[in-house]
Write a protein that holds these residues in place. Structure first.
Motif, PDB file in Angstrom:
ATOM      1  N   CYS A 186     -43.486 -21.031-121.543  1.00 19.73           N
ATOM      2  CA  CYS A 186     -44.673 -20.404-122.208  1.00 19.73           C
ATOM      3  C   CYS A 186     -45.519 -20.089-121.288  1.00 19.73           C
ATOM      4  N   ARG A 187     -45.839 -20.575-120.284  1.00 22.86           N
ATOM      5  CA  ARG A 187     -46.796 -20.083-119.294  1.00 22.86           C
ATOM      6  C   ARG A 187     -46.614 -18.549-118.756  1.00 22.86           C
ATOM      7  N   SER A 190     -47.513 -16.255-121.990  1.00 21.28           N
ATOM      8  CA  SER A 190     -48.451 -16.176-122.639  1.00 21.28           C
ATOM      9  C   SER A 190     -49.620 -16.087-121.509  1.00 21.28           C
ATOM     10  N   PHE A 194     -49.482 -23.915-120.408  1.00 22.04           N
ATOM     11  CA  PHE A 194     -48.946 -24.534-121.658  1.00 22.04           C
ATOM     12  C   PHE A 194     -50.048 -25.714-121.887  1.00 22.04           C
ATOM     13  N   SER A 330     -49.704 -26.921-116.924  1.00 22.61           N
ATOM     14  CA  SER A 330     -49.859 -27.530-118.412  1.00 22.61           C
ATOM     15  C   SER A 330     -51.040 -28.406-118.616  1.00 22.61           C
ATOM     16  N   HIS A 350     -50.129 -24.501-127.500  1.00 21.04           N
ATOM     17  CA  HIS A 350     -48.802 -24.175-127.988  1.00 21.04           C
ATOM     18  C   HIS A 350     -47.966 -25.265-128.491  1.00 21.04           C
ATOM     19  N   LYS A 351     -48.586 -26.561-128.244  1.00 20.32           N
ATOM     20  CA  LYS A 351     -47.970 -27.748-128.999  1.00 20.32           C
ATOM     21  C   LYS A 351     -48.931 -28.761-129.350  1.00 20.32           C
ATOM     22  N   PHE A 401     -44.368 -27.600-132.248  1.00 16.18           N
ATOM     23  CA  PHE A 401     -44.865 -26.461-131.451  1.00 16.18           C
ATOM     24  C   PHE A 401     -45.538 -25.496-132.582  1.00 16.18           C
ATOM     25  N   GLN A 403     -46.408 -22.392-131.359  1.00 15.60           N
ATOM     26  CA  GLN A 403     -45.668 -21.043-131.217  1.00 15.60           C
ATOM     27  C   GLN A 403     -44.312 -21.407-130.636  1.00 15.60           C
ATOM     28  N   ILE A 405     -40.959 -21.291-128.470  1.00 20.29           N
ATOM     29  CA  ILE A 405     -40.919 -21.009-126.877  1.00 20.29           C
ATOM     30  C   ILE A 405     -40.271 -19.722-126.854  1.00 20.29           C
TER      31      ILE A 405
END
Ligand SMILES: NC(=O)C1=CN([C@@H]2O[C@H](COP(=O)(O)OP(=O)(O)OC[C@H]3O[C@@H](n4cnc5c(N)ncnc54)[C@H](OP(=O)(O)O)[C@@H]3O)[C@@H](O)[C@H]2O)C=CC1
Ligand SMILES: Nc1c(N[C@@H]2O[C@H](COP(=O)(O)O)[C@@H](O)[C@H]2O)[nH]c(=O)[nH]c1=O
Length: 595
Positions: A186-187, A190, A194, A330, A350-351, A401, A403, A405
């Motif tokens: 994710c990092r 985006s 994260f 994160s 994200h989560k 989530f 978004q 993954i």
């Protein structure tokens, strides 16, 4: 022209069905299916091992490795403990000893051979491994595929989940690999760390009583679980009000392990002089604030050893981009609803982990986990993805989530498409040459390169265009019976630079779509092909440069143009790269037949 049909998404290797049709031996088919189940089990175990070091490896991926004997029994296991420690593959090979010979190694993720460190690949080769099964290609583009190529060139058979192996079990195993490295993936996609939003709420949806008192909503067991979550994060972040209200410590107190940095976001800097967060016995704290806020208090914090970072605009996205650039992988958001809403609105979360306690506190003004998001209808509600429900002590933990993954599988080029375009290219295994700006090493491949071309018009008369971009943009409006369209063509033609030509063409198309020729979508690839063919035919050095890339995949690295370019993370369709590969193939074919 082969490339006229609309684009499609990726790319898989042989499906089980396709693969089994190659064999007319029933036993072999059965073995194949059984081995799929076994592959899935071992890959899931590799992911489980990888997860053991979450928090310690940051900002590096979590790697696990299982080595199985020829009969499928586990012979050795290993995981990367922390950055700079011995790779999972080395540890597993050591543990397996001679049982590695002719065995299979299962890796949740392709090793990243940073700085030419091939220890993981070498360990597998030296251990006599015959086959390697890989859950995911490395999510970072510059490392993706390198180790797979290296293993294959050493003669090992490499199977990647989702490419060479497919099916329900394989897909589930692949998911476990995605989850274990979700922060990194994710990092990478985006460009912010994260981010996990965690809160504890009562059954009636409150995160504190109306008085603001909140300790405790969730049970001790749940709070111990929060310590684990903190231990997996690089930082825990709260807003100023939570500091004033709760005087939190935000440490991970689950018996040793990684301790996250603490971050406070405060616009006013109206924070107490005495606070647990200014006590650095366990870990330090960073305060991010609005530029110019309470300078004297900033000095006071600095005297306590607190790092203060000022922002021109203090919002969650700016702050997260800043910590991304500082290398954070994160972040755990343990804030109240005001900051949580700002973080969700700015798209950085994200989560979500929600601990729901079987308690009711009531209170019309009692705070809730997420403040104002500006939504007015239920249809606007954000749906969580991959939701998990778990009982933790008396509480229920709901996570999911916000978004998806991102899929790290490269979109371009797919196996079938690439063979069709250029049979010299082996998808995924070839070097990828990215080009974009004209000053890049292969910048001459860009349509903006200053190479004039001569192209015939509808009556067969040749005209000179200052670049491929000039020609391409003008063709959008050619033949349209409207004086504005005709003027547009002339303006584009006389534009001083390819950038100017693009600007005129794009803004005309946006503002007056009725001026665009009606067949444009179906002819634009052909238009581009003809222009490129001319460019690479009349300039011998460009032709040589193109031919010199034989065997490599060409990708226009435009992060914006998802049709002609490859996109930021391979999500684009790369039609410019494809046309160049097709032309290269045609030129090579011509030179072979003429020699
Ligand atoms: N049960 C649970 O899980 C939790 C409960 N709580 C409870 O929640 C309550 C506090 O909630 P709340 O006030 O929402 O929490 P926060 O303190 O987490 O968030 C609000 C504060 O964040 C700061 N901030 C900085 N930038 C922004 C921005 N761009 N947008 C919004 N805020 C920004 C401001 O601090 P400043 O005013 O200093 O400028 C603002 O007052 C307390 O009662 C606490 O006990 C809190 C966390 C978790
Ligand atoms: N009230 C509440 C939570 N609140 C969160 O925990 C912080 C306190 O952390 P610490 O000082 O380290 O114990 C507090 O500021 C807030 O962010 N968390 C939970 O898991 N359950 C709870 O019931």
């Amino acid at each position: 022209m082969a490339l006229s049909s609309p684009p499609m998404r990726v790319s898989c290797g042989p499906t089980p069905a396709a693969a089994t049709t190659r064999s007319n031996n029933n036993n072999k088919n059965n073995n194949f299916l059984c081995s799929h189940a076994l592959d899935a089990v071992h890959i899931r175990r590799a992911a489980e091992l990888a997860d053991k070091s979450a928090g310690f490896t940051s900002p590096h991926p979590n790697f696990g490795c299982v080595i199985a004997t020829q009969s499928g029994k586990v012979a050795g296991e290993g995981f990367l403990y922390a950055q700079g420690t011995r790779p999972a593959e080395v540890l597993a090979a050591e543990a397996a000893g001679n049982f590695s010979r002719r065995g299979t190694a299962y890796l949740n993720m392709e090793p990243g051979d940073c700085h030419g460190d091939h220890a993981a690949v070498s360990a597998l080769v030296q251990a006599g491994i015959e086959r390697v099964v890989i859950g995911l290609r490395h999510p970072l583009q510059h490392l993706r595929g390198n180790s797979i190529r290296a293993l294959r060139s050493e003669g090992l058979q490499v199977h990647v989940l989702g490419e060479d192996l497919n099916g329900k079990l394989i897909e589930e195993a692949r998911k476990s690999c995605l989850l274990v490295n979700a922060p990194l993936i994710c990092r990478a996609a985006s460009r912010v760390p994260f981010s996990v939003l965690k809160y504890a709420m009562t059954l009636d949806g409150k995160i504190a009583a109306s008085s603001g008192h909140a300790s405790w909503i969730s049970s001790r067991t749940s709070r111990n679980r929060v310590f684990e979550l903190r231990g997996r994060s690089d930082a825990v972040i709260v807003g100023g009000n939570t500091v004033r209200r709760d005087n939190p410590r935000l440490t991970a107190r689950h018996g040793g392990g990684h301790m996250p940095m603490r971050i406070v976001m405060s616009q006013t800097l109206d924070l107490p002089e005495e606070a647990n967060l200014w006590d650095f016995s366990d870990v330090s704290t960073i305060v991010v604030t609005q530029r110019g806020a309470r300078k004297r208090f900033q000095k006071f914090l600095a005297s306590k050893g607190v790092e203060v970072v000022e922002f021109d605009i203090l919002n969650p996205r700016e702050v997260m981009e800043y910590f991304h650039d500082r290398g954070y992988l994160s972040v755990l958001w343990e804030c109240g609803g005001t900051l949580a809403a700002a973080a969700i609105s700015s798209g950085v979360i994200h989560k979500v982990f929600a601990f729901v306690a079987p308690k009711i506190i009531g209170g019309k003004n009692a705070p809730t986990p997420v403040g104002e998001l500006g939504m007015v209808e239920m249809s606007q509600a954000l749906d969580l993805i991959d939701v998990c429900y778990e009982q933790v002590g008396p509480d229920m933990l709901i996570s999911g989530f916000l978004q998806p993954i991102p899929d790290a599988t490269p979109v371009i080029p797919s196996v079938d498409e690439t063979y069709e375009i250029d049979p010299t290219v082996t998808p995924y295994e070839s070097r990828i040459i990215f080009f974009y700006k004209t000053w890049d090493p292969y910048g001459a491949f860009s349509n903006f390169s200053p190479h004039a071309i001569k192209m015939p018009d509808a009556s067969g008369d040749y005209a000179t265009w200052l670049s491929v971009e000039h020609y391409y943009q003008a063709q959008k409006f050619v033949g349209v019976d409207d004086p504005v369209a005709r003027d547009g063509v002339e303006n584009i033609k006389s534009a001083k630079s390819p950038e100017e030509a693009a600007r005129i063409g794009r803004s005309m198309q946006r503002q007056q779509p009725d001026l665009v020729r009606s067949d444009w979508e179906s002819v634009k690839i052909e238009v581009m092909y003809r222009a490129l063919k001319c460019k690479f035919s009349i300039y011998p050095h460009l032709n040589s440069m193109l031919l010199s890339t034989a065997g490599s995949v060409l990708v226009e690295a435009s992060p914006h143009d998802l049709f002609w370019g490859g996109g930021r993370d391979g999500e684009g369709l790369n039609y410019l790269g494809r046309l160049l590969m097709q032309l290269r193939s045609e030129f090579l074919g011509e030179s072979h037949t003429s020699s």
